[in-house]
Design an enzyme around this catalytic site. Sequence first.
Site, PDB file in Angstrom:
ATOM      1  N   GLU A 168       0.810  -1.225   0.000  1.00  0.00           N
ATOM      2  CA  GLU A 168       0.000   0.000   0.000  1.00  0.00           C
ATOM      3  C   GLU A 168       0.842   1.273   0.000  1.00  0.00           C
ATOM      4  O   GLU A 168       0.796   2.054   0.963  1.00  0.00           O
ATOM      5  CB  GLU A 168      -0.951   0.012   1.201  1.00  0.00           C
ATOM      6  CG  GLU A 168      -1.915  -1.154   1.226  1.00  0.00           C
ATOM      7  CD  GLU A 168      -3.004  -1.009   2.296  1.00  0.00           C
ATOM      8  OE1 GLU A 168      -2.966  -0.033   3.062  1.00  0.00           O
ATOM      9  OE2 GLU A 168      -3.890  -1.868   2.340  1.00  0.00           O
ATOM     10  N   GLU A 374      -4.945  -8.747   1.344  1.00  0.00           N
ATOM     11  CA  GLU A 374      -5.527  -8.376   2.646  1.00  0.00           C
ATOM     12  C   GLU A 374      -7.018  -8.218   2.473  1.00  0.00           C
ATOM     13  O   GLU A 374      -7.476  -7.626   1.495  1.00  0.00           O
ATOM     14  CB  GLU A 374      -4.995  -7.034   3.180  1.00  0.00           C
ATOM     15  CG  GLU A 374      -3.640  -7.092   3.809  1.00  0.00           C
ATOM     16  CD  GLU A 374      -3.192  -5.737   4.370  1.00  0.00           C
ATOM     17  OE1 GLU A 374      -4.058  -4.926   4.778  1.00  0.00           O
ATOM     18  OE2 GLU A 374      -1.982  -5.501   4.374  1.00  0.00           O
TER      19      GLU A 374
HETATM   20  C1  FCB Z   1      -4.132  -1.914   5.695  1.00  0.00           C
HETATM   21  C2  FCB Z   1      -2.720  -2.185   6.156  1.00  0.00           C
HETATM   22  C3  FCB Z   1      -2.612  -3.192   7.253  1.00  0.00           C
HETATM   23  C4  FCB Z   1      -3.732  -3.086   8.251  1.00  0.00           C
HETATM   24  C5  FCB Z   1      -5.094  -3.019   7.560  1.00  0.00           C
HETATM   25  C6  FCB Z   1      -6.263  -2.921   8.487  1.00  0.00           C
HETATM   26  O1  FCB Z   1      -4.204  -0.635   5.161  1.00  0.00           O
HETATM   27  O2  FCB Z   1      -1.934  -2.621   5.082  1.00  0.00           O
HETATM   28  O3  FCB Z   1      -1.352  -3.066   7.856  1.00  0.00           O
HETATM   29  O4  FCB Z   1      -3.530  -2.048   9.117  1.00  0.00           O
HETATM   30  O5  FCB Z   1      -5.101  -1.931   6.680  1.00  0.00           O
END
Ligand code: FCB
Length: 469
Positions: A168, A374
């Site tokens: 990110e 994620e």
């Molecule tokens: C993302 C991050 C991760 C975590 C999630 C909830 O933006 O990559 O580290 O904090 O959100």
Amino acid sequence: MPDPHLTFPKDFLFGSATASYQIEGAVSEDGRTPSIWDTFSHTPGKVMNGDTGDRAVDHYHRMPADVALMKELGLQAYRFSVAWPRIQPHGAGAFNSRGIDFYSRLVDELLTADIKPIVTLYHWDLPQELEDAGGWASRATAEAFAPYAASLARALGDRVHVWTTLNEPWCAAYLGYASGVHAPGRTNGADALAAVHHLNLAHGLAIQAIRAELPEAKMSVTHNLHVIRPADPHSEDDLDVVRRLDALGNRAFLEPELEGRYPEDLIADTAKVTDWSFVRDGDLETIHQPLDILGVNYYTTSIARKWDGVSPRTLEDGHKPSEHTAWVGVDDVDFVLEAGRRTRMGWLVDPAGLTELLLRTSKTYPGLPLMVTENGAAFDDTVSEDGQVHDEQRLDYVREHLGAVRDAIDSGADVRGYQLWSLLDNFEWAWGYDRRFGIIRVDYDTQERTIKDSARFYADVIRANTTPA
Ligand code: FCB
């Protein structure tokens, strides 16, 4: 009976994700030096309740037991990140064998448990010394990233299943350098856009450096691609806001990395803030490297409108001015907070957005496999009298989003895996320990781990997919 809607292609990889600063603790052990997150979290007022990652969930000391928990759940992959200040305490120069050794042991432990390591090189814990020398606003940071990446390629070699350069970079650049809600906490739009470019450059340089060591390495990058809808789909103004947010949030990374150019509208939209002269000849060729897989992080969708300059912009009125974009010259955007199911982060639960995102991305970049790197949810869990955590809302969230991935695959998207955020409750950046994302609960006093219902559900899904009916 396995749920047919949760039946995935044979080689689909189910795993879970974490990040170094959020779980490791042991911040001054074995030669590690401070990262920007150590400095930031120790600055009063930056993190809720003054929380820091000093101890986090003590994963640095409990790593074998944590891998045993992964094995118990049947995880097939584990996505973790490497703390740069453990590997190169000064951000450049000498490598620290004790730091490298920790990740080498982790990788071995995973392989013994039959879990594929997915390694992220940068999940936001920049060595403080590099920030002091200019951080991501400086080209030197991107250049320092290549030897760091090469050192890990040499140390971990072909034991790594997939290498991810950055996690990110949107957050690292805009939250770190524009709105300042993340480390290093700067509020300077020109720095943020320079950071965008230098993160892209670091990505390209790292891929070259790793491939030079390991020609067969599978390379990826992870983006939090945004799904943004216009408040009024018939309003030219709202559609233009969505276009500008898409340029800043998605195309500022995808186009240079996958097409070798910056979007012209992005350059025009940010002209008040920078002339982009930090982009040098040859940079775009460096950034534009073939990728084996694109990582997509997804949590929610948002609705945006053009602010007319007068109407209310408060949370009570269901609006939220977009802070990070204001710093980079896009200062007339509001997010509209419509009613709906929300997680403890305040994020709308919208699984259809994940299907839409995967389909859109695979249509834009056909032939590039995707992985959900994620996805997950924060909720206020409680430990019941039976000692268990019945986190029904998280379980539903995971079920619905796995279904959304399956829908995308059915409609033609090439999605190779799903990494649930997160394995363990952990340090949620500016929210500290106040937001729990884990499928395993951590008691922050005793460090005791408790498998939540959502984890048992996920283990069942994995088992059903790996065991013939
Ligand atoms: C993302 C991050 C991760 C975590 C999630 C909830 O933006 O990559 O580290 O904090 O959100």
